[in-house]
Design an enzyme around this catalytic site. Structure first.
Site, PDB file in Angstrom:
ATOM      1  N   GLN A  35      47.351  39.833  39.891  1.00  0.00           N
ATOM      2  CA  GLN A  35      47.142  38.723  38.965  1.00  0.00           C
ATOM      3  C   GLN A  35      48.473  38.337  38.331  1.00  0.00           C
ATOM      4  O   GLN A  35      48.854  38.829  37.273  1.00  0.00           O
ATOM      5  CB  GLN A  35      46.101  39.105  37.903  1.00  0.00           C
TER       6      GLN A  35
ATOM      7  N   HIS B 202      43.538  40.894  40.847  1.00  0.00           N
ATOM      8  CA  HIS B 202      43.657  40.238  42.155  1.00  0.00           C
ATOM      9  C   HIS B 202      43.742  38.755  41.847  1.00  0.00           C
ATOM     10  O   HIS B 202      42.858  38.200  41.200  1.00  0.00           O
ATOM     11  CB  HIS B 202      42.441  40.560  43.027  1.00  0.00           C
ATOM     12  N   LEU B 203      44.807  38.093  42.288  1.00  0.00           N
ATOM     13  CA  LEU B 203      45.127  36.739  41.857  1.00  0.00           C
ATOM     14  C   LEU B 203      43.927  35.795  41.993  1.00  0.00           C
ATOM     15  O   LEU B 203      43.368  35.636  43.071  1.00  0.00           O
ATOM     16  CB  LEU B 203      46.309  36.196  42.654  1.00  0.00           C
ATOM     17  N   HIS B 204      43.567  35.147  40.878  1.00  0.00           N
ATOM     18  CA  HIS B 204      42.457  34.204  40.898  1.00  0.00           C
ATOM     19  C   HIS B 204      42.519  33.284  39.689  1.00  0.00           C
ATOM     20  O   HIS B 204      43.053  33.624  38.635  1.00  0.00           O
ATOM     21  CB  HIS B 204      41.106  34.936  40.904  1.00  0.00           C
ATOM     22  N   PHE B 205      41.962  32.101  39.875  1.00  0.00           N
ATOM     23  CA  PHE B 205      41.714  31.139  38.814  1.00  0.00           C
ATOM     24  C   PHE B 205      40.205  30.974  38.694  1.00  0.00           C
ATOM     25  O   PHE B 205      39.467  31.210  39.645  1.00  0.00           O
ATOM     26  CB  PHE B 205      42.338  29.779  39.137  1.00  0.00           C
TER      27      PHE B 205
END
Length: 453
Positions: free
Chosen positions: A205, A242-245
């Site tokens: 993230q 964990h990369l998210h929008f």
């Protein structure tokens, strides 16, 4: 320094998310549940929406609803909301969010309160360590490759041609790390989804230029000011590293969108930077730019600066990608240090991007029935940086933006940020927020503002 810790109940975003991290022991031969890992993903096909890269500026003159804009399929209505509704019919959500009570709290700001008892899990709180805003990805913990394939709505990628494309049944590109849109099974509002850039690359993230541009493109494709994207850093109530929008649809203006602003400076390539006035949380507003990429780069460089200085933050992408709100915050740090009133902690409200923007998601009926502007402001006052700290953080950001502009030109970094608007604030404004005489020198980050979620 001894590590600081807070306790909170983690949000469940997938039906395959578990409280205990036992997924690391799964057999490589397959887990038998149709996930997105190598054991199950081979041969998977999903709808693919390939968007046209926006070259022109996204400015105030452009209409949010361009009737001449040709899309291969209505992106928001048919694809995002249509596929989301399909998952509702399949019973994939933990509760019916459309049944949640919602009201506008009387007062100057018009805060929106929602009673969402479905998000109140009767589980033992998990202890989160205060460590770093940036942490490496840990595959043994829950991440989005462990969601079920039925929770994924479609792939979202730039088009290889001059026009947008829609392929209803496209193979998923594992090698080139496809980006996907998936449901959040604990929705805050109608159409609540997750944008996961390069899902198979398993990025932590953290914001980078490419991922933020992808998020802006999603806002542009939606073309509706009531569909907004948000981002929470670690330490600012991100749930999963964990990369998210996140994004959802709510047909009313957020209080933050109605707050007055005052221009304080301009970055390179036409990006205007303003400060919020008369709002309980101090923050910056970015808009304009010669191209969408210019706006994305300026905001991303600001976020990278905050990340590298261990300063937690939230982002709201509003007005179909025309405006971006950035808030550095310190609520979790205060919570870890025991500086937050117990009455606020008892509400179990974690002030992430939606709450900071004025959409208060309440988990207890007594808090909803007693919701008031005074209570909302008390919460947000604990989120906001002090005036002095706000100036220090902005000095860091402006220095980083200047370096980013020079990197684009291939020059040695120097102070290219234009001087702040020389118009003095009114007496009324001066009483609300500090003036804009930000120091030009680099100020070291406050290393203890570090709460890992």
């Amino acid at each position: 320094m001894n590590s600081l810790r807070i306790k909170r109940v983690p949000t469940v975003v997938s039906n395959y998310q578990k409280e205990d991290s036992d997924d690391g022991a799964r057999q490589v031969g397959g887990c038998g549940r149709n996930c997105l890992r190598h054991c199950c993903v081979q041969g998977l096909r999903l709808p693919l929406y390939a968007f046209k890269r926006v070259k022109e500026a996204v400015n105030e003159k452009a209409s949010s609803f361009d009737e001449n804009k040709e899309q291969p399929v209505p992106f928001l209505d048919s694809l995002v909301l249509g596929e989301w509704e399909d998952r509702v019919q399949k019973g994939l959500f933990r509760y019916d969010v459309t049944a949640c009570e919602t009201k506008v709290i009387p007062g100057e700001y018009g805060f929106i309160a929602q009673l969402n008892e479905g998000r109140h899990l009767k589980k033992r709180p998990t202890e989160f360590r205060v460590d770093k805003v940036l942490q490496p990805f840990d595959g043994s913990k829950f991440n989005f490759t462990k969601v079920g394939q039925e929770e994924v709505l479609f792939q979202f990628e730039p088009s290889n041609i001059e026009e947008p494309e829609f392929i209803p049944n496209a193979p998923i590109d594992v090698e080139n790390c496809a980006s996907v849109v998936a449901i959040n099974v604990s929705p805050i509002e109608y159409g609540h989804v997750l944008l996961i850039p390069k899902i198979f690359e398993c990025l932590p993230q953290r914001i980078d230029r490419e991922s933020f541009l992808l998020a802006l493109h999603m806002a542009v494709e939606a073309g509706n000011p009531y569909f907004r994207l948000g981002y929470n850093s670690l330490g600012a109530f991100a749930t999963i590293n964990h990369l998210h929008f996140q994004a959802y649809f709510l047909a009313t203006r957020f209080p933050i969108e109605k707050a007055p602003t005052r221009k304080i400076t301009s970055a390179g390539k036409g990006v205007k930077i303003s400060e919020l006035l008369k709002y309980p949380v101090r923050g910056l507003v970015f808009e304009g730019g010669d191209t969408l990429q210019d706006l994305a780069n300026t905001v991303a460089d600001s976020c990278i600066c905050l990340q590298e200085n261990n300063i937690p933050f939230n982002i709201l992408i509003a007005d179909s990608g025309k405006r971006v709100f950035l808030f550095a915050q310190c609520y979790a740090e205060k919570q870890a240090l025991g500086e937050v009133n117990q009455e606020l902690l008892d509400t179990q409200v974690n002030p992430a991007v939606w709450e900071v923007s004025g959409h208060m998601v309440l988990k207890r009926k007594e808090d909803y029935e007693g919701a008031s502007e005074e209570n909302a402001c008390r919460l947000l006052a604990e989120v906001s940086l002090s005036e002095e700290r706000f100036q220090e953080v902005n000095a860091l950001i402006f220095e980083a933006i200047a370096c980013g502009d020079d990197d684009d030109k291939g020059n040695v970094c120097d102070d290219k940020v234009k001087e702040a608007d020389g118009t003095p604030p009114s007496h009324e404004d001066a009483g609300v927020i500090c003036n804009s005489s930000y120091p030009a020198a680099m100020v070291s980050g406050k290393q203890e503002c570090l709460v890992q979620q």
